[in-house]
Write an enzyme that holds these catalytic residues in place. Structure first.
Site, mmCIF file in Angstrom:
data_model
loop_
_atom_site.group_PDB
_atom_site.id
_atom_site.type_symbol
_atom_site.label_atom_id
_atom_site.label_comp_id
_atom_site.label_asym_id
_atom_site.label_seq_id
_atom_site.Cartn_x
_atom_site.Cartn_y
_atom_site.Cartn_z
ATOM 1 N N GLU A 85 40.755 36.898 48.236
ATOM 2 C CA GLU A 85 40.733 38.143 47.586
ATOM 3 C C GLU A 85 40.251 39.375 48.352
ATOM 4 O O GLU A 85 39.509 39.167 49.487
ATOM 5 C CB GLU A 85 40.033 38.059 46.200
ATOM 6 C CG GLU A 85 38.612 37.634 46.273
ATOM 7 C CD GLU A 85 37.818 38.330 45.398
ATOM 8 O OE1 GLU A 85 37.814 39.619 45.089
ATOM 9 O OE2 GLU A 85 36.863 37.581 44.696
ATOM 10 N N ASP B 95 32.554 43.570 26.892
ATOM 11 C CA ASP B 95 33.052 43.567 28.371
ATOM 12 C C ASP B 95 33.201 42.043 28.734
ATOM 13 O O ASP B 95 32.271 40.977 28.921
ATOM 14 C CB ASP B 95 31.864 43.805 29.278
ATOM 15 C CG ASP B 95 32.315 44.118 30.603
ATOM 16 O OD1 ASP B 95 33.304 43.841 31.254
ATOM 17 O OD2 ASP B 95 31.487 44.628 31.418
ATOM 18 N N LYS C 182 28.306 33.926 38.431
ATOM 19 C CA LYS C 182 26.888 34.484 38.642
ATOM 20 C C LYS C 182 26.222 34.672 37.270
ATOM 21 O O LYS C 182 26.861 34.963 36.462
ATOM 22 C CB LYS C 182 26.747 35.762 39.396
ATOM 23 C CG LYS C 182 27.002 35.999 40.737
ATOM 24 C CD LYS C 182 26.510 37.316 41.315
ATOM 25 C CE LYS C 182 26.569 37.270 42.754
ATOM 26 N NZ LYS C 182 27.935 37.406 43.325
HETATM 27 N N1 PSU Z 1 31.423 38.051 41.449
HETATM 28 C C1 PSU Z 1 30.888 37.765 42.720
HETATM 29 N N2 PSU Z 1 31.520 38.617 43.630
HETATM 30 C C2 PSU Z 1 32.739 39.690 43.602
HETATM 31 C C3 PSU Z 1 33.076 39.642 42.227
HETATM 32 C C4 PSU Z 1 32.511 38.973 41.322
HETATM 33 O O1 PSU Z 1 30.158 37.408 42.833
HETATM 34 O O2 PSU Z 1 33.149 40.023 44.534
HETATM 35 C C5 PSU Z 1 34.358 40.531 41.990
HETATM 36 C C6 PSU Z 1 35.885 39.501 42.191
HETATM 37 O O3 PSU Z 1 36.764 40.220 42.804
HETATM 38 C C7 PSU Z 1 36.130 39.440 40.437
HETATM 39 C C8 PSU Z 1 35.495 40.980 40.131
HETATM 40 O O4 PSU Z 1 37.336 39.177 40.240
HETATM 41 O O5 PSU Z 1 34.384 41.057 40.856
HETATM 42 C C9 PSU Z 1 35.189 40.812 38.700
HETATM 43 O O6 PSU Z 1 35.105 42.177 38.120
HETATM 44 P P1 PSU Z 1 34.894 42.590 36.621
HETATM 45 O O7 PSU Z 1 33.520 41.834 36.152
HETATM 46 O O8 PSU Z 1 34.858 43.982 36.521
HETATM 47 O O9 PSU Z 1 36.038 41.897 35.992
HETATM 48 MN MN MN Z 2 34.310 44.399 32.566
#
Ligand code: PSU
Ligand code: MN
Length: 306
Positions: A27, A141, A162
């Site tokens: 990614e 969320d 995490k």
């Molecule tokens: N968790 C991490 N590192 C990251 C991400 C999540 O430890 O870089 C990034 C990934 O690209 C994941 C995104 O898909 O954050 C999720 O964002 P959201 O919580 O806004 O869906």
């Molecule tokens: Mn979100």
């Protein structure tokens, strides 16, 4: 407009796919929003090298000028890394707009899965997935990554999630949506910086071959949906869980105070954790990504033989 014009697969990746050789998707949100420059670029390039050393072809995915690009160049990696959070963090909902406006996007786990599936790539490795945020009972969320895992047939290798997230609710959500969570050589869900959490994975599987067989079975069954393979951070890089939880708690309090919301939440927390831990968490983060792409390459290789 047709799909051929907006999906571009690098010749190297296309050739590997045509010849049934292993490919690992990677990614780009992790590059632009997950780590600071220049460590992000160094890491992304080394990740590609590790995939190659382990016998697979890396396919780093991003949206470049509205084109869904599979196997971006080193220059493009550098560009996304330097631009950082000025690049749009692109999840499923962002893709149509970025394509129509011919803009750049750094793809999240969800968006990378979508594009990997369009390209025919089955295995994707990264650091951590998004999940159900703490307090989701009021904010609602929940990362679009989880929805994508429920409908897109790509296996995501990660180090768990995490604990900025509610790991228990994340596991419940994945269960409801029918997503298998495999623990590679572990019964408990890894918590990213630390090897263990209070939660159990769905199945413990001890070899890349057995994981590949499960992916194959899921495919043969024609199930919609992916799989999460969780790979604990190597012991030597794992962090003390009390210490990292206290850092995460501080980051969460600040995010609340500053009313950080929506797609900004995860990048904000990641950066804050890195600042508060004086870079220690960044090192762990980088090492666990290396560990995951190695496993991803092995799974992809086994899958090609089945
Ligand atoms: N968790 C991490 N590192 C990251 C991400 C999540 O430890 O870089 C990034 C990934 O690209 C994941 C995104 O898909 O954050 C999720 O964002 P959201 O919580 O806004 O869906
Ligand atoms: Mn979100």
């Amino acid at each position: 407009m047709n799909l051929k014009n907006i999906l571009q697969i690098s010749p190297e990746v296309q050739k590997a796919l045509d010849e049934n050789r292993p490919v690992v998707a990677l990614e780009s949100t992790i590059i632009s929003h997950g780590m600071p420059y220049p460590k992000n670029v160094e890491t992304a390039l080394k990740v590609e090298k590790i995939v190659r050393t382990n016998g697979a072809v890396p396919a780093t995915i991003a949206i470049i000028g509205g084109i869904l690009t599979v196997g971006i160049s080193n220059e493009q990696i550098d560009y996304l890394g330097q631009k950082g959070t000025a690049v749009i963090k692109a999840s499923r909902r962002d893709i149509p707009i970025l394509v129509s406006k011919k803009e750049d996007g750094a793809t999240t786990v969800a968006a990378t899965m979508i594009i990997a599936q369009l390209a025919g790539i089955k295995v994707f490795a990264t650091g951590g997935i998004g999940g159900v945020h703490r307090g989701a009972e009021t904010t609602m969320d929940i990362s679009a990554d989880l929805e994508e895992l429920a409908k897109t047939n790509v296996c995501v290798v990660c180090a768990g999630a995490k604990s900025i997230l509610d790991l228990g609710l994340t596991m419940e959500y994945l269960e409801t949506r029918g997503v298998p969570v495999i623990g590679y050589k572990t019964e408990t869900l890894p918590a990213f910086y630390s090897r263990e959490s209070d939660f159990k994975v769905t199945y413990k599987i001890d070899s890349p071959l057995e994981i590949a067989k499960a992916i194959k079975a899921q495919d043969t069954l024609n199930f919609n949906g992916g799989m999460v393979v969780t790979n604990p951070i190597p012991e030597e890089f794992s962090m003390d869980s009390k210490y990292i939880s206290s850092v995460i708690d501080k980051a969460l309090i600040e995010a609340n105070e500053l009313l950080i919301k929506g797609k900004d939440t995860t990048p904000y927390l990641l950066e804050k954790i890195q600042q508060l831990s004086g870079g220690k968490s960044l090192e762990a983060n980088i090492e666990l990504v290396y560990n995951n792409v190695k496993l991803g390459a092995k799974i992809a290789a086994e899958l090609c033989k089945l």
